[in-house]
Design a protein around this motif. Structure first.
Motif, short mmCIF file in Angstrom:
data_model
loop_
_atom_site.label_atom_id
_atom_site.label_comp_id
_atom_site.label_asym_id
_atom_site.label_seq_id
_atom_site.Cartn_x
_atom_site.Cartn_y
_atom_site.Cartn_z
N ASN A 299 0.79 -1.24 0.00
CA ASN A 299 0.00 0.00 0.00
C ASN A 299 0.82 1.28 0.00
O ASN A 299 0.40 2.28 0.57
CB ASN A 299 -0.98 0.01 1.18
N ILE A 300 1.99 1.28 -0.61
CA ILE A 300 2.74 2.53 -0.75
C ILE A 300 2.15 3.31 -1.91
O ILE A 300 1.98 2.79 -3.01
CB ILE A 300 4.24 2.28 -1.04
N ASN A 301 1.84 4.57 -1.66
CA ASN A 301 1.37 5.47 -2.72
C ASN A 301 2.56 6.28 -3.21
O ASN A 301 2.97 7.24 -2.57
CB ASN A 301 0.27 6.38 -2.19
N TRP A 302 3.13 5.89 -4.34
CA TRP A 302 4.29 6.57 -4.90
C TRP A 302 3.89 7.85 -5.64
O TRP A 302 4.76 8.58 -6.13
CB TRP A 302 5.09 5.64 -5.81
N ASP A 303 2.60 8.12 -5.74
CA ASP A 303 2.11 9.35 -6.37
C ASP A 303 1.58 10.34 -5.34
O ASP A 303 0.72 11.17 -5.65
CB ASP A 303 1.00 9.02 -7.39
N CYS A 304 2.07 10.26 -4.13
CA CYS A 304 1.57 11.11 -3.05
C CYS A 304 2.07 12.55 -3.22
O CYS A 304 3.02 12.82 -3.94
CB CYS A 304 2.02 10.57 -1.70
N THR A 305 1.42 13.45 -2.52
CA THR A 305 1.89 14.83 -2.42
C THR A 305 3.03 14.85 -1.40
O THR A 305 2.87 14.37 -0.28
CB THR A 305 0.75 15.75 -1.95
N VAL A 306 4.17 15.39 -1.80
CA VAL A 306 5.32 15.45 -0.89
C VAL A 306 5.09 16.61 0.08
O VAL A 306 4.84 17.73 -0.34
CB VAL A 306 6.63 15.64 -1.68
N PRO A 307 5.18 16.34 1.39
CA PRO A 307 4.95 17.39 2.39
C PRO A 307 5.90 18.57 2.22
O PRO A 307 7.09 18.39 1.92
CB PRO A 307 5.18 16.69 3.73
N LYS A 308 5.38 19.75 2.46
CA LYS A 308 6.17 20.98 2.32
C LYS A 308 7.38 20.99 3.24
O LYS A 308 8.41 21.56 2.90
CB LYS A 308 5.30 22.20 2.62
N TYR A 309 7.26 20.35 4.43
CA TYR A 309 8.36 20.45 5.39
C TYR A 309 9.63 19.73 4.96
O TYR A 309 10.69 19.95 5.54
CB TYR A 309 7.92 20.01 6.79
N PHE A 310 9.57 18.89 3.93
CA PHE A 310 10.82 18.32 3.43
C PHE A 310 10.94 18.31 1.91
O PHE A 310 11.98 17.91 1.37
CB PHE A 310 11.10 16.91 4.01
N LYS A 311 9.93 18.78 1.20
CA LYS A 311 9.95 18.74 -0.26
C LYS A 311 11.19 19.42 -0.84
O LYS A 311 11.80 18.93 -1.78
CB LYS A 311 8.68 19.37 -0.82
#
Length: 107
Positions: A63-75
């Motif tokens: 269940n890994i979503n490789w199309d996720c939104t990358v969080p701003k705190y580390f993007k």
């Protein structure tokens, strides 16, 4: 958040250093960074290789979503041309995986 960002930078620096060293390993491996939103104490850099104790290589995390939104705190701390970022829930935690696109066996 400033301290957390420094913590993430250190994990990414360690991961990049390990990727260089793993190039000379001579056997297949998996390596990734795991960041846990709810508990920075669970953040870690992982290395996984085939071993005689258990037949669990390559490791597959469901269940890994490789199309996720990358969080701003580390993007802005990672190069998205070099790394994939995936999200999955483990128990009640939101976990993000950072893995090289070009090194090692994919999760």
């Amino acid at each position: 958040m400033k301290i957390r960002r420094q913590h993430i930078k250190a994990h990414i620096a360690l991961y990049n250093s390990l990727l260089e060293k793993l190039e000379t390993l001579g056997k297949p491996y998996q390596s990734w960074v795991k960041l846990v939103d709810e508990d920075a104490g669970l953040d870690a850099v992982y290395i996984h290789t085939p071993n005689p104790n258990e037949d669990n290589f390559p490791l597959k995390i469901e269940n890994i979503n490789w199309d996720c939104t990358v969080p701003k705190y580390f993007k802005d701390l990672i190069n998205l041309n070099e790394f994939n970022v995936g999200h999955y829930k483990w128990e009640s935690n939101n976990s993000y995986l950072i893995q090289s696109k070009n090194n090692g066996v994919k999760l």
